[in-house]
Design a protein around this motif. Sequence first.
Motif, PDB file in Angstrom:
ATOM      1  N   ALA A   1     -12.890 -37.694-117.235  1.00  0.00           N
ATOM      2  CA  ALA A   1     -14.053 -36.842-117.012  1.00  0.00           C
ATOM      3  C   ALA A   1     -13.906 -35.534-117.787  1.00  0.00           C
ATOM      4  N   GLY A   2     -12.674 -34.987-117.777  1.00  0.00           N
ATOM      5  CA  GLY A   2     -12.430 -33.775-118.559  1.00  0.00           C
ATOM      6  C   GLY A   2     -12.540 -34.017-120.051  1.00  0.00           C
ATOM      7  N   LEU A   3     -12.108 -35.201-120.481  1.00  0.00           N
ATOM      8  CA  LEU A   3     -12.126 -35.535-121.906  1.00  0.00           C
ATOM      9  C   LEU A   3     -13.528 -35.862-122.421  1.00  0.00           C
ATOM     10  N   THR A   4     -14.440 -36.218-121.517  1.00  0.00           N
ATOM     11  CA  THR A   4     -15.778 -36.633-121.944  1.00  0.00           C
ATOM     12  C   THR A   4     -16.885 -35.719-121.426  1.00  0.00           C
ATOM     13  N   SER A   5     -16.534 -34.652-120.731  1.00  0.00           N
ATOM     14  CA  SER A   5     -17.541 -33.741-120.180  1.00  0.00           C
ATOM     15  C   SER A   5     -18.140 -32.866-121.279  1.00  0.00           C
ATOM     16  N   SER A   6     -19.136 -32.067-120.897  1.00  0.00           N
ATOM     17  CA  SER A   6     -19.757 -31.151-121.857  1.00  0.00           C
ATOM     18  C   SER A   6     -18.794 -30.042-122.290  1.00  0.00           C
ATOM     19  N   LEU A   7     -17.736 -29.839-121.501  1.00  0.00           N
ATOM     20  CA  LEU A   7     -16.718 -28.839-121.845  1.00  0.00           C
ATOM     21  C   LEU A   7     -15.446 -29.502-122.380  1.00  0.00           C
ATOM     22  N   ASN A   8     -15.604 -30.711-122.930  1.00  0.00           N
ATOM     23  CA  ASN A   8     -14.412 -31.430-123.407  1.00  0.00           C
ATOM     24  C   ASN A   8     -13.685 -30.673-124.509  1.00  0.00           C
ATOM     25  N   TRP A   9     -14.416 -29.916-125.300  1.00  0.00           N
ATOM     26  CA  TRP A   9     -13.791 -29.120-126.363  1.00  0.00           C
ATOM     27  C   TRP A   9     -12.828 -28.093-125.767  1.00  0.00           C
ATOM     28  N   LEU A  10     -13.187 -27.549-124.597  1.00  0.00           N
ATOM     29  CA  LEU A  10     -12.312 -26.582-123.933  1.00  0.00           C
ATOM     30  C   LEU A  10     -11.070 -27.274-123.383  1.00  0.00           C
ATOM     31  N   PHE A  11     -11.274 -28.455-122.814  1.00  0.00           N
ATOM     32  CA  PHE A  11     -10.143 -29.260-122.324  1.00  0.00           C
ATOM     33  C   PHE A  11      -9.166 -29.532-123.465  1.00  0.00           C
ATOM     34  N   GLY A  12      -9.718 -29.945-124.617  1.00  0.00           N
ATOM     35  CA  GLY A  12      -8.870 -30.233-125.774  1.00  0.00           C
ATOM     36  C   GLY A  12      -8.124 -29.009-126.259  1.00  0.00           C
ATOM     37  N   ALA A  13      -8.813 -27.856-126.282  1.00  0.00           N
ATOM     38  CA  ALA A  13      -8.165 -26.616-126.742  1.00  0.00           C
ATOM     39  C   ALA A  13      -7.041 -26.208-125.813  1.00  0.00           C
ATOM     40  N   VAL A  14      -7.274 -26.293-124.509  1.00  0.00           N
ATOM     41  CA  VAL A  14      -6.256 -25.881-123.532  1.00  0.00           C
ATOM     42  C   VAL A  14      -5.062 -26.833-123.560  1.00  0.00           C
ATOM     43  N   PHE A  15      -5.350 -28.145-123.556  1.00  0.00           N
ATOM     44  CA  PHE A  15      -4.251 -29.112-123.575  1.00  0.00           C
ATOM     45  C   PHE A  15      -3.449 -28.989-124.872  1.00  0.00           C
ATOM     46  N   GLY A  16      -4.142 -28.893-125.993  1.00  0.00           N
ATOM     47  CA  GLY A  16      -3.452 -28.763-127.272  1.00  0.00           C
ATOM     48  C   GLY A  16      -2.598 -27.508-127.339  1.00  0.00           C
ATOM     49  N   PHE A  17      -3.107 -26.410-126.776  1.00  0.00           N
ATOM     50  CA  PHE A  17      -2.380 -25.140-126.819  1.00  0.00           C
ATOM     51  C   PHE A  17      -1.130 -25.179-125.944  1.00  0.00           C
TER      52      PHE A  17
END
Length: 473
Positions: free
Chosen positions: A296-312
Amino acid sequence: MGKYSKDAAELLNAIGGSDNISAVTHCVTRMRFVLQDPEKANIPEIEKISAVKGTFTQSGQFQVIIGNDVPEFYNDFVKVSGKEGVSKDQAKVAAKQNMNVIQRIMATLAEIFTPLIPALVVGGLILGFRNVLEGIQFDALDGQTIVQVSQFWQGVNDFLWLPGEAIFHFLPVGITWSIARKMGTTQILGIILGICLVSPQLLNAYGVSGATEIPQWDFGFFAIDKIGYQAQVIPAMMAGFLLSYLEIWLRKVIPNAISMILVPLFSLLPTIFIAHTVLGPIGWKIGSAISTVVNAGLTSSLNWLFGAVFGFFYAPLVITGLHHMTNAIDLQLIADFNGTNLWPMIALSNIAQGSAVLGIILINRGNKEEEQVSIPAMISCYLGVTEPAMFGINLKYMYPFIAGMVGSGLAGMVAIFTGVQASSIGVGGLPGILSIKTGTLSFALCMLIAIVVPVVLTYVFNKYRVFAKKEAF
């Protein structure tokens, strides 16, 4: 006098002497110590020793990076210290005295999944290659896939399904075996338990949702669904631990004269029964819930934020050991959604940390002493092994580490936003592109970001002394 006798003596003194060593062993590049009092280790003095490339503490062990000469260094250290080495498993047991509950859980997860990683990497590469053969329509082939125009490649594709299925559909067998191995119980019983979770007699886990009727074992006054747990992680882990703990307890209460017969019987059969009636259904729901939340986090409208936080934050997770839990999440995502968006970001984080080392190399080009440490560290990082780069260089100076985190965060954000997905876990560096199922070109762009951004930021941070922990090389 050995080649490293002097350095070994200096390390012994700086680490607090022989009396401060509970256990010592080594791996491919590192000396591993379990210390009575870790506070006695003088890290600044240790890192001044010419043979030492860096230090860090993980899983209760104080680890000193030596490099490829670590076997020779280890032999000289044993002679100087008078401390007889122990096996890696014995060192891990001793290290538990320095670990809290969370660290022990993460160490256990690592010991379960580490033996499985070579197979998972191979499986990821196979699935990625099969995706190219059967999943991509090429304009040069009039919009057809490779298998549609070539009998040879169709045969190759069909053949590769065999090992692919063995690795992922029968993953519970590997998990239950690995748990038995880690717990020191009978490994063949772990294997048999895993087979009983994925037997062809059972309804395949992938067919449960579309099944009109589920077969059952009918005992007259109750029945058990014949459901398999192909590719399921948590049900296999729960069953594996039950089997091991039950066997350990039975060994204590059953007399030795009859233990060979009764211990295997009364540990295996109850575990299989409980696995199919209680642990399997519960574990399936837990695993599905975890993967659903992550997806859900990976496919939500805020998925870009999820990716940025996880990547960081992935690189800091590696330091704590918490990154080991991502293996289970990745595998559950693959089982539930036929791919993982999480693993590509892990590969990008590794690339970013290696690129930060590349920045250090460019800043200090011509420094032969520094190149002996940084170049091998960069290469290993680009191939998925981050420890020499992170602990030997990036964390030592801090600003390259943060530069890598920023690059990883940006690359992760783009990867999630563009829908990059991997078939499975693969090689966690530049070769990781071979495991990408969806968005190969996007992943190539993300790799470029993970290379360029950390190099540039490392140069900028060094020039303006931003986040600088120590002077550069």
